[in-house]
Scaffold this motif. Sequence first.
Motif, short mmCIF file in Angstrom:
data_model
loop_
_atom_site.label_atom_id
_atom_site.label_comp_id
_atom_site.label_asym_id
_atom_site.label_seq_id
_atom_site.Cartn_x
_atom_site.Cartn_y
_atom_site.Cartn_z
N PRO A 1 0.98 -1.20 -0.17
CA PRO A 1 -0.05 -0.13 0.07
C PRO A 1 1.16 1.63 0.16
O PRO A 1 2.40 1.05 0.11
CB PRO A 1 -0.74 0.39 0.84
CG PRO A 1 0.22 -0.71 1.75
CD PRO A 1 1.18 -1.76 1.29
N ASP A 2 0.58 2.03 -0.26
CA ASP A 2 1.20 3.90 0.29
C ASP A 2 0.87 4.29 1.19
O ASP A 2 1.90 4.84 1.41
CB ASP A 2 0.61 4.18 -0.89
CG ASP A 2 0.28 4.17 -2.76
OD1 ASP A 2 1.49 3.76 -2.66
OD2 ASP A 2 -1.10 3.87 -3.31
N VAL A 3 0.06 4.17 2.17
CA VAL A 3 -0.50 4.42 3.51
C VAL A 3 -0.73 3.48 4.39
O VAL A 3 -1.50 2.47 4.08
CB VAL A 3 -0.81 5.68 3.07
CG1 VAL A 3 -1.10 6.22 4.83
CG2 VAL A 3 -0.52 7.10 2.37
N VAL A 4 0.10 3.56 5.56
CA VAL A 4 -0.54 2.26 5.98
C VAL A 4 -1.02 2.98 7.59
O VAL A 4 -0.05 3.50 8.42
CB VAL A 4 0.38 1.45 6.63
CG1 VAL A 4 -0.01 0.40 7.24
CG2 VAL A 4 1.73 0.46 5.78
N LEU A 5 -2.77 3.00 7.91
CA LEU A 5 -2.88 3.55 9.10
C LEU A 5 -2.60 2.39 10.45
O LEU A 5 -3.18 1.87 10.10
CB LEU A 5 -4.10 4.36 9.06
CG LEU A 5 -5.23 5.14 8.28
CD1 LEU A 5 -5.82 5.33 8.39
CD2 LEU A 5 -4.07 6.03 8.66
N MET A 6 -1.32 2.80 11.42
CA MET A 6 -1.26 1.93 12.15
C MET A 6 -1.57 2.38 13.37
O MET A 6 -0.55 3.54 14.48
CB MET A 6 0.62 1.79 12.13
CG MET A 6 1.05 0.99 13.18
SD MET A 6 1.20 -1.31 12.38
CE MET A 6 1.63 -1.08 10.72
N ASP A 7 -2.07 1.77 14.50
CA ASP A 7 -2.01 1.34 15.62
C ASP A 7 -0.68 1.57 16.28
O ASP A 7 -0.19 0.00 16.63
CB ASP A 7 -3.17 0.41 16.78
CG ASP A 7 -4.12 0.77 18.14
OD1 ASP A 7 -3.07 1.63 18.33
OD2 ASP A 7 -4.53 -0.01 18.78
N ILE A 8 -0.17 2.51 17.43
CA ILE A 8 0.93 2.12 18.34
C ILE A 8 0.72 0.82 19.37
O ILE A 8 1.16 -0.24 19.55
CB ILE A 8 0.77 2.71 19.44
CG1 ILE A 8 1.36 4.40 17.77
CG2 ILE A 8 2.05 2.72 20.09
CD1 ILE A 8 2.14 5.59 19.26
N ARG A 9 -0.71 0.55 20.49
CA ARG A 9 -0.69 -0.71 20.83
C ARG A 9 -1.39 -1.51 20.51
O ARG A 9 -2.48 -1.51 20.34
CB ARG A 9 -1.17 0.31 22.69
CG ARG A 9 -0.63 1.27 22.68
CD ARG A 9 -1.19 2.36 23.90
NE ARG A 9 -0.55 3.11 24.50
CZ ARG A 9 -0.17 4.08 25.15
NH1 ARG A 9 -1.84 3.90 26.51
NH2 ARG A 9 0.17 5.24 26.04
N MET A 10 -0.78 -2.23 20.18
CA MET A 10 -1.43 -3.71 19.60
C MET A 10 -1.08 -4.92 20.70
O MET A 10 0.23 -4.39 20.54
CB MET A 10 -1.69 -3.55 18.44
CG MET A 10 -1.84 -2.88 17.53
SD MET A 10 -2.10 -3.23 15.41
CE MET A 10 -0.84 -2.64 15.32
N PRO A 11 -2.30 -5.85 20.73
CA PRO A 11 -0.80 -7.25 21.22
C PRO A 11 0.02 -8.37 20.70
O PRO A 11 -0.56 -7.69 19.27
CB PRO A 11 -3.03 -7.88 21.72
CG PRO A 11 -3.76 -7.76 20.72
CD PRO A 11 -3.18 -6.18 20.13
N GLY A 12 0.38 -8.83 20.99
CA GLY A 12 1.87 -9.28 20.53
C GLY A 12 2.68 -8.27 19.86
O GLY A 12 3.06 -7.46 20.53
N MET A 13 2.88 -8.37 18.21
CA MET A 13 3.93 -7.41 18.34
C MET A 13 3.05 -6.06 17.55
O MET A 13 1.68 -5.70 17.23
CB MET A 13 4.59 -7.23 16.24
CG MET A 13 5.42 -6.92 15.50
SD MET A 13 5.15 -6.75 14.31
CE MET A 13 6.44 -8.17 14.27
N ASP A 14 3.82 -4.90 18.64
CA ASP A 14 2.80 -3.24 17.77
C ASP A 14 3.02 -2.72 17.28
O ASP A 14 3.81 -3.64 16.26
CB ASP A 14 3.32 -2.75 19.92
CG ASP A 14 5.01 -2.29 20.12
OD1 ASP A 14 5.58 -2.52 19.04
OD2 ASP A 14 5.36 -2.24 20.93
N GLY A 15 2.56 -1.77 17.07
CA GLY A 15 2.96 -0.98 15.83
C GLY A 15 4.40 -0.49 15.86
O GLY A 15 4.61 -0.05 14.52
#
Length: 219
Positions: free
Chosen positions: A49-63
């Motif tokens: 993709p051109d852009v990734v909207l990424m949450d910082i706090r996620m389970p497992g591997m974080d943003g």
Amino acid sequence: MTGPRVVIADDQAFVRIGFRMILNSGGIEVVGEAADGAEAVSVVRDLRPDVVLMDIRMPGMDGLEACRRIVREPGDSRVLMLTTFDLDRYVYEALAAGASGFLLKDVTPEHLVAAVRLIETGDALLAPSITRRLVERFASGTPVTPAVHRDLAVLTPREREVLTLVGGGRSNSEIADDLTLSEATVKTHVARIFAKLELRDRAQAVVLAYETGLVTPGA
């Protein structure tokens, strides 16, 4: 759909659904979704993709870790970090990891669409509050992992001057006014700085300006 192709990474399904609806209504295609960092890396690797909207706090591997891995992937996917809190302590780490900007999750629909389009062009989404937070992080003496190591000797005196102003959070039009140049000339200088220092975008340029001491807290 026109404009950038987007992947949304967030562990909350309702957030992904809401952002997808907003972006689609703004003429932006959402090509994929992910519920955690590891899935985000995999989806980005497959879809480019051109852009990734990424949450910082996620389970497992974080943003943050997902961002580090994505910017090392082939292609030119840019990461726009999402956070619930304006004073998120990970702001600097996200930018150092290669993120191109920061957004609060309560962003207005218009601002979200505009931000995604801005990031896709290669510019950075850095509000003055974010730049101030960078200053505070360096002033506190908190250890950080440098995002880039570059020799500023490759820059001309004018380019160093422009990079200093970029590091201070100045826009191209503001730099043009400060240095009595045309905005087109400033854009040319910025492009040359990025090429010489192998920088992805303005966010990384701000980080570099502080890491090399070109810009210092309180200056």
